[in-house]
Design a protein around this motif. Structure first.
Motif, PDB file in Angstrom:
ATOM      1  N   LEU A 102       0.853  -1.193   0.000  1.00  0.00           N
ATOM      2  CA  LEU A 102       0.000   0.000   0.000  1.00  0.00           C
ATOM      3  C   LEU A 102       0.884   1.238   0.000  1.00  0.00           C
ATOM      4  CD1 LEU A 102      -1.967  -2.213   0.827  1.00  0.00           C
ATOM      5  CD2 LEU A 102      -2.891  -0.708   2.544  1.00  0.00           C
ATOM      6  N   TRP A 103       0.614   2.162  -0.931  1.00  0.00           N
ATOM      7  CA  TRP A 103       1.522   3.297  -1.118  1.00  0.00           C
ATOM      8  C   TRP A 103       0.782   4.621  -1.033  1.00  0.00           C
ATOM      9  CZ3 TRP A 103       6.770   2.543  -1.928  1.00  0.00           C
ATOM     10  CH2 TRP A 103       7.165   1.227  -2.157  1.00  0.00           C
ATOM     11  N   SER A 104       1.501   5.597  -0.505  1.00  0.00           N
ATOM     12  CA  SER A 104       1.019   6.971  -0.614  1.00  0.00           C
ATOM     13  C   SER A 104       2.201   7.818  -1.065  1.00  0.00           C
ATOM     14  CB  SER A 104       0.474   7.472   0.712  1.00  0.00           C
ATOM     15  OG  SER A 104       1.423   8.274   1.362  1.00  0.00           O
ATOM     16  N   PRO A 105       1.957   8.915  -1.802  1.00  0.00           N
ATOM     17  CA  PRO A 105       3.080   9.686  -2.339  1.00  0.00           C
ATOM     18  C   PRO A 105       3.922  10.359  -1.263  1.00  0.00           C
ATOM     19  CG  PRO A 105       1.003  10.764  -2.791  1.00  0.00           C
ATOM     20  CD  PRO A 105       0.678   9.418  -2.271  1.00  0.00           C
ATOM     21  N   ALA A 106       3.389  10.467  -0.055  1.00  0.00           N
ATOM     22  CA  ALA A 106       4.131  11.160   0.993  1.00  0.00           C
ATOM     23  C   ALA A 106       5.226  10.286   1.590  1.00  0.00           C
ATOM     24  CB  ALA A 106       3.178  11.606   2.088  1.00  0.00           C
ATOM     25  N   MET A 107       5.142   8.984   1.362  1.00  0.00           N
ATOM     26  CA  MET A 107       6.075   8.072   2.022  1.00  0.00           C
ATOM     27  C   MET A 107       6.919   7.345   0.992  1.00  0.00           C
ATOM     28  SD  MET A 107       5.392   7.583   5.490  1.00  0.00           S
ATOM     29  CE  MET A 107       5.201   5.872   5.932  1.00  0.00           C
ATOM     30  N   LYS A 108       8.193   7.202   1.299  1.00  0.00           N
ATOM     31  CA  LYS A 108       9.083   6.474   0.396  1.00  0.00           C
ATOM     32  C   LYS A 108       8.902   4.961   0.541  1.00  0.00           C
ATOM     33  CE  LYS A 108      11.606   9.700  -1.572  1.00  0.00           C
ATOM     34  NZ  LYS A 108      11.187   9.968  -2.940  1.00  0.00           N
ATOM     35  N   GLU A 109       8.412   4.575   1.692  1.00  0.00           N
ATOM     36  CA  GLU A 109       8.213   3.156   1.971  1.00  0.00           C
ATOM     37  C   GLU A 109       6.722   2.856   1.897  1.00  0.00           C
ATOM     38  OE1 GLU A 109      10.680   0.938   2.610  1.00  0.00           O
ATOM     39  OE2 GLU A 109      11.984   2.628   2.072  1.00  0.00           O
ATOM     40  N   PRO A 110       6.354   1.602   1.665  1.00  0.00           N
ATOM     41  CA  PRO A 110       4.920   1.299   1.649  1.00  0.00           C
ATOM     42  C   PRO A 110       4.300   1.498   3.026  1.00  0.00           C
ATOM     43  CG  PRO A 110       6.228  -0.696   1.485  1.00  0.00           C
ATOM     44  CD  PRO A 110       7.158   0.442   1.309  1.00  0.00           C
ATOM     45  N   LEU A 111       3.028   1.917   3.030  1.00  0.00           N
ATOM     46  CA  LEU A 111       2.306   2.095   4.293  1.00  0.00           C
ATOM     47  C   LEU A 111       2.076   0.749   4.959  1.00  0.00           C
ATOM     48  CD1 LEU A 111      -0.415   4.519   2.966  1.00  0.00           C
ATOM     49  CD2 LEU A 111       1.585   5.131   4.287  1.00  0.00           C
ATOM     50  N   ALA A 112       1.860  -0.272   4.139  1.00  0.00           N
ATOM     51  CA  ALA A 112       1.643  -1.616   4.675  1.00  0.00           C
ATOM     52  C   ALA A 112       1.965  -2.613   3.589  1.00  0.00           C
ATOM     53  CB  ALA A 112       0.206  -1.775   5.134  1.00  0.00           C
ATOM     54  N   LYS A 113       2.317  -3.797   4.027  1.00  0.00           N
ATOM     55  CA  LYS A 113       2.508  -4.894   3.077  1.00  0.00           C
ATOM     56  C   LYS A 113       1.663  -6.050   3.570  1.00  0.00           C
ATOM     57  CE  LYS A 113       7.048  -4.430   1.009  1.00  0.00           C
ATOM     58  NZ  LYS A 113       8.379  -5.021   0.959  1.00  0.00           N
ATOM     59  N   ILE A 114       0.907  -6.637   2.683  1.00  0.00           N
ATOM     60  CA  ILE A 114       0.028  -7.732   3.071  1.00  0.00           C
ATOM     61  C   ILE A 114       0.437  -8.967   2.264  1.00  0.00           C
ATOM     62  CG2 ILE A 114      -2.368  -8.424   3.351  1.00  0.00           C
ATOM     63  CD1 ILE A 114      -3.027  -5.442   2.692  1.00  0.00           C
ATOM     64  N   LEU A 115       0.739 -10.017   2.961  1.00  0.00           N
ATOM     65  CA  LEU A 115       1.049 -11.262   2.263  1.00  0.00           C
ATOM     66  C   LEU A 115      -0.275 -11.948   1.947  1.00  0.00           C
ATOM     67  CD1 LEU A 115       3.101 -13.255   1.223  1.00  0.00           C
ATOM     68  CD2 LEU A 115       3.111 -14.328   3.462  1.00  0.00           C
ATOM     69  N   CYS A 116      -0.601 -12.026   0.673  1.00  0.00           N
ATOM     70  CA  CYS A 116      -1.925 -12.506   0.288  1.00  0.00           C
ATOM     71  C   CYS A 116      -1.894 -13.915  -0.269  1.00  0.00           C
ATOM     72  CB  CYS A 116      -2.525 -11.573  -0.746  1.00  0.00           C
ATOM     73  SG  CYS A 116      -2.767  -9.930  -0.143  1.00  0.00           S
ATOM     74  N   HIS A 117      -0.900 -14.220  -1.039  1.00  0.00           N
ATOM     75  CA  HIS A 117      -0.929 -15.493  -1.769  1.00  0.00           C
ATOM     76  C   HIS A 117       0.432 -16.155  -1.731  1.00  0.00           C
ATOM     77  CE1 HIS A 117      -4.894 -14.842  -3.515  1.00  0.00           C
ATOM     78  NE2 HIS A 117      -4.551 -13.573  -3.646  1.00  0.00           N
ATOM     79  N   ARG A 118       0.384 -17.474  -1.955  1.00  0.00           N
ATOM     80  CA  ARG A 118       1.626 -18.160  -2.282  1.00  0.00           C
ATOM     81  C   ARG A 118       1.748 -18.042  -3.790  1.00  0.00           C
ATOM     82  NH1 ARG A 118      -0.004 -23.573   0.730  1.00  0.00           N
ATOM     83  NH2 ARG A 118      -0.590 -22.606   2.692  1.00  0.00           N
ATOM     84  N   GLY A 119       2.872 -17.651  -4.247  1.00  0.00           N
ATOM     85  CA  GLY A 119       2.977 -17.342  -5.671  1.00  0.00           C
ATOM     86  C   GLY A 119       2.551 -15.915  -5.892  1.00  0.00           C
ATOM     87  N   GLY A 120       2.637 -15.488  -7.122  1.00  0.00           N
ATOM     88  CA  GLY A 120       2.418 -14.068  -7.414  1.00  0.00           C
ATOM     89  C   GLY A 120       0.965 -13.655  -7.311  1.00  0.00           C
ATOM     90  N   VAL A 121       0.762 -12.371  -7.195  1.00  0.00           N
ATOM     91  CA  VAL A 121      -0.586 -11.805  -7.196  1.00  0.00           C
ATOM     92  C   VAL A 121      -0.959 -11.519  -8.648  1.00  0.00           C
ATOM     93  CG1 VAL A 121      -1.987  -9.874  -6.408  1.00  0.00           C
ATOM     94  CG2 VAL A 121      -0.203 -10.780  -4.945  1.00  0.00           C
ATOM     95  N   ARG A 122      -2.170 -11.886  -9.026  1.00  0.00           N
ATOM     96  CA  ARG A 122      -2.582 -11.657 -10.420  1.00  0.00           C
ATOM     97  C   ARG A 122      -3.508 -10.452 -10.564  1.00  0.00           C
ATOM     98  NH1 ARG A 122      -4.919 -16.749 -13.276  1.00  0.00           N
ATOM     99  NH2 ARG A 122      -4.859 -15.355 -15.078  1.00  0.00           N
ATOM    100  N   ALA A 123      -4.309 -10.209  -9.550  1.00  0.00           N
ATOM    101  CA  ALA A 123      -5.238  -9.078  -9.663  1.00  0.00           C
ATOM    102  C   ALA A 123      -5.627  -8.597  -8.276  1.00  0.00           C
ATOM    103  CB  ALA A 123      -6.480  -9.474 -10.432  1.00  0.00           C
ATOM    104  N   VAL A 124      -5.874  -7.317  -8.170  1.00  0.00           N
ATOM    105  CA  VAL A 124      -6.302  -6.701  -6.900  1.00  0.00           C
ATOM    106  C   VAL A 124      -7.460  -5.760  -7.209  1.00  0.00           C
ATOM    107  CG1 VAL A 124      -5.584  -5.326  -4.923  1.00  0.00           C
ATOM    108  CG2 VAL A 124      -3.920  -6.724  -6.078  1.00  0.00           C
ATOM    109  N   ALA A 125      -8.449  -5.731  -6.323  1.00  0.00           N
ATOM    110  CA  ALA A 125      -9.522  -4.742  -6.463  1.00  0.00           C
ATOM    111  C   ALA A 125      -9.961  -4.316  -5.068  1.00  0.00           C
ATOM    112  CB  ALA A 125     -10.705  -5.316  -7.222  1.00  0.00           C
ATOM    113  N   VAL A 126     -10.351  -3.058  -4.931  1.00  0.00           N
ATOM    114  CA  VAL A 126     -10.820  -2.531  -3.650  1.00  0.00           C
ATOM    115  C   VAL A 126     -12.209  -1.954  -3.852  1.00  0.00           C
ATOM    116  CG1 VAL A 126     -10.319  -0.976  -1.749  1.00  0.00           C
ATOM    117  CG2 VAL A 126      -8.459  -1.947  -3.053  1.00  0.00           C
TER     118      VAL A 126
END
Lengths: 611, 445
Positions: free
Chosen positions: A344-368
Motif C-alpha cells: 500500500l503506497w502513498s506519495p508522501a512516504m518512500k516506503e509502503p504504508l503496509a505490506k500484506i502477504l496474500c498469496h503463495r505465488g504471485g498476485v494476479r489481480a487486486v480490487a478494492v
C-alpha cells in the motif's frame, strides 16, 4: 420509544391537576378536548399509542435510552415542540393527528450518515471543552438524522435479479435478461467486434457516461456509450498498455509502449510525458488530480495533472509492476507483487504504508471496493481472497477457482466481478457494506475472447469487459448506485455544469501529502504532537503552570485563625490528599497482578519453579 | 426470473427548456462523497487565504479638523451621525454616509476634553479646558439664530471628562473630583473624591446605570455608586490607567486601557486579579471601546495603531494602521457593530470595518450562505498550523515590528532571571507570582 409514552402519560394528569385546583373559565376548544380525553372516546388514543409503539424507533429516542453522553442533546430541540402541544394534539375541527411528533427514521439509515465513532469515549478534559465537544456531537447527531430523513427523497431504486424458487441466477444468460428488461436497458447490452487490434483495456469516465478503450495493437477510441456517439478513434501505431480518463471526459491518458501520452476527446495528442516510461498500469485519483503510473522498471510515479509536475516517484523494489489498483476511500495505491504480497503506497512516504502477504505465488489481480473496507485479490495459486482493510488486513473469505482470476473489479454496490480466461463471474453480497459471498456466483457470462480489462460502469447496471475479441457491455442488475449526487458526478450534466464543476474541483484539489490510510485523521486531535508540545512548554517554562498550588487555609475571624489551627487545617487537607493517593494506588494494584499472570495456561505444579 | 434494471428517464434529470434551472439531484450518502475531511480542509484553507486577500479594512478618512482630534461621541439614535471634539476647542458633527462635516461649533477655548450625547439624541455636552460644561442642541441653529449653547456651567476647576447617564437626566464630570450633575442645576448633586489627584475619565455603566467607574493619574481605578455619597472601591495598578470602558452585555465587566501597554479586563466583584490581560500594543493604550455585542473591544494606542481584541483572548485578532495615522487618541465602535472610528493626532477621523474582510452592501442569499459556510469551515480548522499561520499573519510597520521583537527579548530576559533566582535560592523562599497578580498593587474598599 420510552420517552414518547411518558409524554402521553405525563401530561394528562397535569391537566387534571389544573382542573382540580382552579376552576378557570374555559374556552370552547378546551372543553371539547377534555371531554374527549376524559371519557367519550378512550379507544382511539390508546390504539394510537399501540400504533406508535409498532413504528420503528426514532433514533433520538434510542439514544435517549442509553445513558450516554449524547442522550440529552437531541431532546433539546424537541422541548419547545412539547410545550406547544401538550397531550394528544387536536385541531379545532376535532380531528386528531395520528402521527404526532417528527417522522420516525430507521436506525440503520442514521448509522450510515453518522460520522462519530461512538465506541470511542470522550477524553477527560475540562468541563468547558467537554461541553463544547458534547454540543458538537449532538449537532453531528442531529445532522445525521436530518440526512437520513432526506433519504426519502431519493428517486431511484436499485436493480435486482431474482430467480424463481430453486432457479440459479448464475444460469440466467445475458440474452434472457435483455429480453426481459425494457428497451432502454436492453440497449445497454452490446458487443463491439474488434478482432483486429485486441485485446482491449477499457475505462469508464467518473460520471459513467463515457467509455474509452485501447487495444494492444494501437487502437484507441472514446465514445459516449449511452448514445453510442463516437468522440474519437485513432491508432497510435504503438502498443497500448492501459488507458484512463483524467478528471473529465475531455482528457485521456494512454500508456503506450515507451511513454505516457495524453490526448483530448478529439484524439489530438496534448502531451507526451517522457519521464513516465514503460508504463504498464494507470490509475487516476480524481480528488487529488494525480495520475499514478506503475512501470516495468519498478517505479510508482505520481503525476499531478493539474500542474503537470511529478509529485513523487517511488521505487517499489519489487521488480516489474503490473498489478495496480486504487482504494477509492483513501486514495492509497495497492500494488500486487510477484512474491504474493500487496503493498500500500502513498506519495508522501518512500516506503509502503503496509505490506500484506496474500498469496503463495504471485498476485494476479487486486480490487478494492468503493467503501474502502474490502480488498479482493487473486493469485497464481488460483485463490480468490477477500481481505478486510480496516486495521488488521485479515482475510475474510477465500475460494479456490479452477482457473484463477486474472482480473477483478468491484461495483459501487459491492458486487465483485472476476475475469477467468474467457469467462466472467460475478459474486454478490448481502448489501452495500458486506463482502460478496464467494459460494454461489450471481451471474456468469462467456465471452468470445480472453478477458483483458474489467470495469463496472458507475451509476449504470453495466459491466464493461475488454477482451481479445473486442468490447462487451454486460448487464448486471443491482450493480450500480441508483441515485447520483448532481454536484459530485452527474451523468446528465451539461457543458456549462461540467465547466463549473471542473473549476470547483480544481479549487478543492486535495494536496498529495494528505493521502494516508485514514482520510478522517485530519479532523481528529493529534494527540502525539499535543503531548510533545506540552512537554516542550514545560521545559521552556521550567515549571508546570497547571499544577495545583499548595493549600493555603483562609484566614478566619474570632480567634480561630491561630497558628495552631492553621497548621491543623493544612494537615487535614494534606492527609486527605495522601489517603486519596493510597486509595488510588490500591485500586490499581490488583489490576497489575491480574495482568502478570500467564494468559490461557492452566496452573501446574511446576509453576512454583518459574522465576 | 424477476429482473429490474436501473433505468433512468433522462427527462427527470435534464431541464425541460433552456430557461429552466438545471436540475441537481442530491444524495448525501457518504460513500458518494469521499475525502470529506481533506476537501473541507482545502476549502477552509482557501477561505482563509481569501479572507486575507479581501482584508481591506480602511473605508474613509474624515478630514476638516484644524488640530488633533481629542474625543469622539456616537449619536444614540442615528447611526450616521458622529461628533468629534478637537484640541483647538472645535466640535464637529459628521454624517458618515456622506462622509462630510455637517456642522461645526467653536465650543471651547483650548482643548475639548470630553464630549457625550444625551440618551435621547437631542443634545450633547462638552467640557473643555476653559473650565466650562456646555450643553448644545444636536440640530443646528435656524436661520438668523446664533450658534449658542443651551446651557453653560462655569466650574472652578478644569474638567477632563464627561459622561451622560444612560436613562436619566444626569451626567458626570471628572477633574479634581467626580461630580454628578442634574441637567437642570448649575451645581453638582454630589461630588466624590478619594485621594487628591486628577481624574482622567469617568464612565457610566450601561446596564447597572447608577454605577460609575473612573480612573485617576495616581494609578487607580475607582468605582462609585451614584446612590451613595462615597466611592465603592478602588484598585491600584502598576501604572496609570487612561480610560475604562464597561462591557455593554455583562454589567460587572470592564476593561481598562493602561499606560503599561496593556489592557486589563476586570470583574468588578473580584478586583484583586484581572480576568484577562490583553497585550499586544507596544506603547501606551489611550482609549478603549466595546462593540455593542460585548464580544470584542477596540483599543487605540500611542504606537499609531488600533487593535481589536476578543474579550476572552489575551492577544489581539486584528491590527489597523496606515502610513499617515499618528498617535490615536480616541476610538469608538459604532452601534451597528460593523465599523470602527478613530481620531488621531494628525487631525483626521478614520473609518474602518470592524471585520476586515467583510463585504459591504447587500448580499445575495447565495453569497451569504457561502460566507457562513466559509466562516464555519475556518472555525472548524482554525487550529491547523497552516491555516493558523495564514490567518494570524499581519503586516506591521517597521517601528511596531521591531518594538515587538525588542519587548519579546525583554520579557524573556525577565522570565529567565526569575527562573534563575528561584533555582539558586532556598526552595520555597521565592514565591512565583502569576502574571495577572503581579499587575495589581492593591484593592481598597
Amino acid at each position: 420509544m420510552e420517552t414518547v409514552p411518558k409524554l402521553g402519560n405525563n401530561v394528562p394528569p397535569k391537566k387534571d391537576k389544573l382542573q382540580g385546583k382552579k376552576k378557570k373559565p374555559r374556552r370552547y376548544w378546551e372543553e371539547e378536548t377534555t371531554q374527549t380525553a376524559a371519557g367519550a372516546s378512550p379507544g382511539p388514543p390508546r390504539k394510537r399509542k399501540r400504533n406508535r409503539e409498532l413504528r420503528p424507533q426514532k433514533p433520538k429516542n434510542t439514544h435517549s435510552t442509553k445513558k450516554s453522553r449524547i442522550s440529552k442533546k437531541p431532546q433539546v430541540p424537541k422541548k419547545p415542540r412539547e410545550r406547544r402541544s401538550p397531550g394528544p394534539q387536536r385541531s379545532l375541527s376535532g380531528a386528531q393527528d395520528p402521527f404526532t411528533g417528527p417522522a420516525p427514521v430507521p436506525v440503520e439509515v442514521v448509522q450510515k450518515f453518522c460520522r462519530i465513532d461512538k465506541s470511542k469515549k470522550l477524553p477527560r478534559s475540562e468541563t468547558k471543552i467537554r461541553s463544547r465537544l458534547e454540543a458538537a456531537e449532538a449537532q453531528e447527531e442531529e445532522i445525521s438524522v436530518k440526512a437520513a430523513r432526506s433519504e426519502l427523497l431519493l428517486a431511484e431504486e436499485p436493480g435486482f435479479l431474482e430467480g424463481e424458487d430453486g432457479e440459479d441466477t448464475a444460469k440466467i444468460c445475458q440474452a434472457d435478461i435483455v429480453e426481459a428488461v425494457d428497451i432502454a436497458s436492453a440497449a445497454k447490452h452490446f458487443d463491439l467486434n474488434l478482432r483486429q487490434f485486441g485485446p482491449y483495456r477499457l475505462n469508464y469516465s467518473r460520471t459513467g457516461r463515457h467509455l474509452a478503450f485501447g487495444g494492444r495493437r494501437g487502437h484507441v477510441a472514446a465514445l459516449d456509450w449511452v448514445t453510442k456517439k463516437l468522440m474519437c478513434e485513432i491508432n497510435v501505431m504503438e502498443a497500448v498498455r492501459d488507458i484512463r480518463f483524467l478528471h473529465s471526459e475531455a482528457l485521456l491518458a494512454v500508456a503506450q509502449n515507451r511513454w505516457l501520452h495524453i490526448y483530448d476527446n478529439q484524439g489530438i495528442e496534448l502531451h507526451c510525458i517522457r519521464r513516465c516510461d514503460r508504463i504498464t498500469q494507470l490509475e487516476f485519483l480524481p480528488f487529488h488530480f494525480l495520475l499514478a503510473t506503475a512501470s516495468e522498471t519498478g517505479f510508482l510515479t505520481y503525476l499531478d495533472v493539474s500542474v503537470g509536475k511529478i509529485v513523487a516517484a517511488l521505487n517499489a523494489r519489487a521488480g516489474r509492476l503490473n498489478i495496480m489498483t486504487q482504494n477509492p476511500y483513501n486514495a492509497v495505491i495497492h500494488l500486487g507483487h510477484s512474491n504474493g504480497t500487496v503493498s500500500l503506497w502513498s506519495p508522501a512516504m518512500k516506503e509502503p504504508l503496509a505490506k500484506i502477504l496474500c498469496h503463495r505465488g504471485g498476485v494476479r489481480a487486486v480490487a478494492v471496493d468503493s467503501t474502502g473496507t474490502h480488498m479482493a485479490t487473486s493469485g497464481l495459486d488460483h485463490q480468490l481472497k477477500i481481505f478486510d482493510l480496516r486495521g488488521t488486513f485479515q482475510p475474510l473469505s477465500a475460494r479456490t477457482l479452477p482457473q484463477g482470476a486474472g482480473h477483478l473489479a468491484f461495483s459501487q454496490r459491492g458486487l465483485l466481478a472476476a475475469g477467468m480466461g474467457d469467462v466472467v463471474n460475478i459474486w454478490a453480497g448481502q448489501g452495500k457494506a458486506s463482502p460478496p459471498s464467494l459460494e454461489q456466483p450471481y451471474l456468469t457470462h462467456r465471452l468470445s475472447g480472453h478477458v483483458h480489462g474489467l470495469q463496472f460502469c458507475p451509476f449504470e447496471d453495466v459491466l464493461g469487459v475488454g477482451h481479445s475479441g473486442g468490447i462487451t457491455s454486460m448487464l448486471v442488475p443491482g450493480a450500480a448506485e441508483p441515485n447520483f449526487d448532481g454536484l459530485e458526478s452527474n451523468p446528465y450534466r451539461s457543458r456549462k455544469q461540467r465547466q463549473e464543476w471542473e473549476v470547483k474541483a480544481l479549487l478543492e484539489k486535495v494536496p498529495a501529502e494528505l493521502i494516508c490510510l485514514d482520510p478522517r485523521a485530519l479532523a481528529e486531535v493529534d494527540v502525539i504532537s499535543l503531548e510533545q508540545e506540552e512537554k516542550e512548554r514545560l521545559e521552556r517554562l521550567g515549571y508546570d503552570p497547571d499544577t495545583k498550588p499548595p493549600f493555603q487555609p483562609k484566614p478566619k475571624q474570632k480567634g480561630r485563625s491561630s497558628t495552631a489551627s492553621l497548621v491543623k487545617r493544612k494537615r487535614k487537607v494534606m492527609d486527605e490528599e495522601h489517603r486519596d493517593k493510597v486509595r488510588q494506588s490500591l485500586e490499581q494494584q490488583p489490576q497489575k497482578q491480574e495482568k502478570a499472570k500467564p494468559m490461557g495456561a492452566r496452573p501446574s505444579a511446576l509453576d512454583r519453579f518459574v522465576r | 426470473m424477476k429482473v429490474k434494471m436501473l433505468s433512468r428517464n433522462p427527462d427527470s434529470y435534464v431541464r425541460e427548456t433552456k430557461l429552466d434551472l438545471q436540475r441537481v439531484p442530491r444524495n448525501y450518502d457518504p460513500t458518494l462523497h469521499p475525502f470529506e475531511v481533506p476537501r473541507e480542509y482545502v476549502r477552509a484553507l482557501n477561505a482563509t487565504k481569501l479572507e486575507r486577500v479581501f482584508a481591506k479594512p480602511f473605508l474613509a478618512s474624515l478630514d476638516g479638523h484644524r488640530d488633533g482630534v481629542s474625543c469622539l461621541a456616537k449619536h444614540p439614535k442615528s447611526l450616521a451621525t458622529v461628533l468629534s471634539g478637537a484640541c483647538d476647542g472645535e466640535v464637529r458633527i459628521w454624517n458618515l454616509t456622506k462622509r462630510k462635516c455637517i456642522r461645526m461649533i467653536q465650543a471651547h477655548e483650548g482643548f475639548v476634553r470630553g464630549i457625550c450625547t444625551r440618551f435621547c439624541g437631542t443634545s450633547f455636552f462638552t467640557v473643555g479646558d476653559d473650565k466650562t460644561v456646555k450643553q448644545w442642541k444636536m440640530d443646528g441653529p435656524s436661520y438668523g439664530e446664533e450658534e449658542e449653547p443651551l446651557h453653560t456651567i462655569l466650574g472652578k476647576t478644569v474638567y477632563t471628562g464627561i459622561d451622560h447617564h444612560w436613562k436619566e437626566a444626569v451626567f458626570a464630570t471628572c477633574g479634581q473630583q467626580v461630580d454628578i450633575w442634574d441637567e437642570q442645576r448649575t451645581s453638582p448633586i454630589c461630588s466624590m473624591t478619594w485621594g487628591f489627584d486628577s481624574i482622567s475619565s469617568v464612565k457610566f455603566n450601561p446596564i447597572e446605570t447608577f454605577l460609575l467607574g473612573s480612573c485617576a493619574s495616581d494609578r487607580n481605578i475607582v468605582l462609585y455608586d451614584m446612590r451613595q455619597a462615597t466611592p465603592l472601591k478602588k484598585v491600584i495598578l502598576d501604572m496609570r490607567t487612561n480610560t475604562i470602558c464597561w462591557n455593554p452585555m455583562e454589567a460587572f465587566i470592564f476593561t481598562a486601557a493602561n499606560e503599561d501597554y496593556n489592557l486589563y479586563t476586570f470583574d468588578m466583584r473580584a478586583l484583586d486579579t484581572p480576568v484577562m490581560i490583553h497585550m499586544d500594543h507596544v506603547s501606551a493604550v489611550l482609549d478603549v471601546d466595546y462593540s455593542p455585542t460585548g464580544k470584542d473591544f477596540v483599543s487605540a494606542s500611542f504606537d499609531k495603531s488600533i487593535r481589536i481584541f476578543p474579550v476572552d483572548r489575551s492577544r489581539s485578532r486584528e491590527v489597523y494602521h496606515t502610513k499617515r495615522m499618528q498617535h490615536v487618541i480616541c476610538v469608538k465602535w459604532t452601534s451597528d457593530s460593523k465599523y470602527i472610528m478613530c481620531g488621531s493626532d494628525e487631525m483626521n477621523i478614520r473609518l474602518w470595518k470592524a471585520n476586515a474582510s467583510e463585504k459591504l452592501g447587500v448580499l445575495t442569499s447565495r453569497e451569504k450562505a457561502a460566507t457562513d459556510y466559509n466562516q464555519r469551515l475556518k472555525e472548524k480548522f482554525q487550529h491547523h498550523p497552516h491555516i493558523k499561520r495564514i490567518s494570524r499573519h499581519r503586516h506591521l510597520p517597521k517601528s511596531i515590528y521591531s518594538q515587538i521583537q525588542e519587548q519579546r527579548i525583554m520579557k524573556e530576559a525577565r522570565r529567565r532571571k526569575e527562573l534563575n533566582r528561584i533555582k539558586h535560592s532556598k526552595p520555597g523562599s521565592v514565591q512565583r507570582v502569576s502574571e495577572k497578580k503581579k499587575r495589581v498593587v492593591a484593592v481598597v474598599k
